[in-house]
Motif scaffolding. Structure first.
Motif, short mmCIF file in Angstrom:
data_model
loop_
_atom_site.label_atom_id
_atom_site.label_comp_id
_atom_site.label_asym_id
_atom_site.label_seq_id
_atom_site.Cartn_x
_atom_site.Cartn_y
_atom_site.Cartn_z
N ASN A 271 0.75 -1.28 0.00
CA ASN A 271 0.19 0.09 -0.01
C ASN A 271 0.76 1.29 -0.01
OD1 ASN A 271 -2.83 -1.23 0.20
ND2 ASN A 271 -1.97 -1.95 2.34
N ALA A 272 1.94 1.35 -0.34
CA ALA A 272 2.94 2.61 -0.42
C ALA A 272 2.64 3.08 -1.85
CB ALA A 272 4.30 1.88 -0.34
N ILE A 273 2.99 4.33 -1.81
CA ILE A 273 2.66 5.17 -2.98
C ILE A 273 3.91 6.03 -3.01
CG2 ILE A 273 1.21 6.90 -4.18
CD1 ILE A 273 -1.12 5.96 -2.60
N ILE A 274 4.61 6.13 -4.45
CA ILE A 274 5.54 7.20 -4.56
C ILE A 274 5.16 7.69 -5.81
CG2 ILE A 274 7.35 5.71 -3.63
CD1 ILE A 274 8.49 5.08 -6.47
N GLY A 275 5.55 9.19 -5.74
CA GLY A 275 5.04 10.11 -7.04
C GLY A 275 5.95 11.31 -6.95
N GLY A 276 5.78 11.94 -8.27
CA GLY A 276 6.63 13.28 -8.29
C GLY A 276 8.24 13.21 -8.09
N LEU A 277 8.74 12.13 -8.15
CA LEU A 277 10.17 12.03 -8.02
C LEU A 277 10.85 11.92 -9.37
CD1 LEU A 277 9.91 9.52 -4.83
CD2 LEU A 277 10.50 12.05 -4.64
N GLN A 278 12.06 12.22 -9.14
CA GLN A 278 13.20 11.84 -10.45
C GLN A 278 14.02 10.92 -10.04
OE1 GLN A 278 15.05 15.13 -12.83
NE2 GLN A 278 16.82 13.77 -12.26
N THR A 279 14.08 9.69 -10.15
CA THR A 279 15.12 8.70 -9.61
C THR A 279 15.48 7.83 -10.71
OG1 THR A 279 15.04 6.72 -7.91
CG2 THR A 279 12.89 7.14 -9.53
N SER A 280 16.65 6.96 -10.27
CA SER A 280 17.16 6.14 -11.18
C SER A 280 16.38 4.84 -11.51
CB SER A 280 18.77 5.79 -10.89
OG SER A 280 18.73 5.36 -9.36
N LYS A 281 16.24 4.05 -10.42
CA LYS A 281 15.62 2.95 -10.62
C LYS A 281 14.56 2.55 -9.54
CE LYS A 281 20.19 0.50 -11.79
NZ LYS A 281 21.04 -0.26 -11.37
N VAL A 282 13.70 2.23 -9.81
CA VAL A 282 12.45 1.46 -8.76
C VAL A 282 12.37 -0.07 -8.74
CG1 VAL A 282 10.10 1.82 -8.15
CG2 VAL A 282 11.50 3.70 -8.91
N PHE A 283 12.40 -0.42 -7.77
CA PHE A 283 12.05 -1.89 -7.23
C PHE A 283 10.84 -2.28 -6.47
CE2 PHE A 283 16.27 -1.31 -7.80
CZ PHE A 283 16.83 -2.41 -8.93
N VAL A 284 9.74 -2.87 -7.30
CA VAL A 284 8.44 -3.06 -6.40
C VAL A 284 8.49 -4.48 -5.86
CG1 VAL A 284 5.97 -3.04 -6.32
CG2 VAL A 284 7.45 -1.13 -7.63
N ASN A 285 8.68 -4.65 -4.64
CA ASN A 285 8.37 -5.92 -3.97
C ASN A 285 7.37 -5.99 -2.95
OD1 ASN A 285 10.63 -7.08 -5.72
ND2 ASN A 285 12.01 -5.86 -4.42
N ALA A 286 6.15 -5.60 -3.21
CA ALA A 286 5.36 -5.41 -2.08
C ALA A 286 3.86 -5.23 -3.19
CB ALA A 286 5.21 -4.28 -1.21
N ASN A 287 2.80 -5.52 -2.38
CA ASN A 287 1.44 -5.49 -2.92
C ASN A 287 0.79 -4.26 -3.06
OD1 ASN A 287 1.57 -8.58 -3.20
ND2 ASN A 287 1.15 -8.59 -1.06
N TYR A 288 -0.21 -3.93 -3.83
CA TYR A 288 -0.98 -2.68 -3.77
C TYR A 288 -0.30 -1.59 -3.80
CZ TYR A 288 -4.24 -6.42 -2.28
OH TYR A 288 -4.74 -7.78 -2.34
#
Length: 351
Positions: free
Chosen positions: A108-125
């Protein structure tokens, strides 16, 4: 424990946010030490930050959490957006919120509006929205995850591997993104969906590297050069178990491989259905209204436009997060004892 803010904030001519007593707590992250925390990692480790809270990552000249940050709480993390100088009514302060690699392990985490190199999603929702991702986005790298939404991002970088990878994710939604792998290597791939199932809607796929999709509905997308095939081709395996409809491509693969009519015969000689004058880095991919027969206009399965600016989650210029912001500030540098100073502040609210 660090102090928090629950009233109106006008922060560095960037964000303005109002929280009611019923809302979760808002925490400011500012590299110069004027906020509640100086980086995201420290904020997440603090006991005052709990599930449902919002972390505002303010503009900075430096990069936050250079070596990486693990989002291990169900919080909302919002930066200032990206391409700030390009588009009107973004932020008065034109610096952005840059971070090192982001790994999300909390449901249930949310990320937005960021400039980033990499994103790894290892969770649900989890929701990854309105970010500028420059090297890699991966879903389910360490095991199966479910119900991840990737929406309204500008994902552009050069990698000889995969730019966007759905490793193991069920019920994913990849919608209203601009995705381009700039590599010309024969091993490069734009977007690959391996194990899982979901929706690939209203995206724009660019660049020479091709895509590979499995167990997905592929609908209302624009394929500018980057393609996906029913047989192995261009360094990728055959796409299988896909439902393909109402897409648009510059090449003829939609017709030859998937029986769709919307292919190169519908494009003008320039090969573009976009606005190409007065361009910004993301604004140029809005549909051109100068064609009388633009096949992307109202050409989606839902009767709305094909591509990132159509559908249920239209792309938001500059990745502005769903928060109010100070879009314009002007004021006199000096004043008088009797008259004080004058200033003009313009706010803009976004959903």
């Amino acid at each position: 424990m660090m102090p928090t803010r629950t009233l109106l904030l006008l922060v560095g001519l960037g964000f303005a946010a109002t929280l009611t007593t019923q809302a979760q707590t808002l925490h400011r992250i500012n590299a110069d030490g004027t906020g509640d925390f100086t980086n995201i990692t420290t904020a997440l480790a603090d006991v005052s930050v709990t599930a449902g809270d919002t972390l505002i990552v303010e503009h900075a000249a430096s990069t936050y959490d250079v070596t990486g940050v693990t989002v291990n709480k169900a919080v909302k993390i919002f930066g200032t957006g990206y391409f700030i100088p390009d588009n009107d009514c973004t932020q008065a302060n034109q610096q952005v919120s840059k971070t090192g690699p982001i790994t999300i392990t909390a449901d249930n985490a949310i990320i937005g509006g960021l400039q980033t190199s990499k994103v790894f999603v290892n969770a649900n929702y989890v929701r990854v929205m309105r970010n500028n991702i420059k090297q890699y986005l991966g879903l389910g790298n360490t095991g199966n995850v479910t119900s991840v939404m990737v929406q309204q991002n500008f994902i552009e970088g050069s990698t000889d591997s995969v730019l966007v990878s759905v490793v193991n994710c069920s019920n994913f939604v990849i919608t209203n993104n601009f995705i381009q792998n700039l590599s010309v290597s024969g091993t490069a791939i734009n977007t690959r969906v391996l194990t899982g199932n979901g929706l690939i809607l209203n995206n724009s796929f660019h660049g020479q590297p091709n895509c590979e999709f499995h167990n997905a509905t592929v609908q209302n997308n624009i394929f500018e050069n980057s393609e996906f095939y029913a047989s192995a081709s261009g360094g990728v395996d055959a796409s299988t178990a896909v439902s393909v409809s109402n897409n648009l491509s510059y090449g003829t693969f939609l017709n030859s491989d998937w029986g769709q009519a919307l292919s190169s015969t519908n494009w003008p000689d320039t090969g573009y259905c976009y606005i190409l004058i007065g361009v910004t880095r993301d604004g140029r991919y809005q549909l051109s209204s100068t064609w009388n027969s633009n096949p992307a206009a109202n050409g989606g399965a839902d009767g709305r436009d094909i591509g990132p600016f159509g559908g249920s989650y239209p792309y938001v210029l500059s990745g502005m997060p769903p928060l109010p912001s100070v879009a314009l500030y002007s004021g006199s540098a000096t004043g008088t004892q009797s008259g004080g100073t004058t200033s003009t502040v313009k706010g803009k609210s976004r959903r």
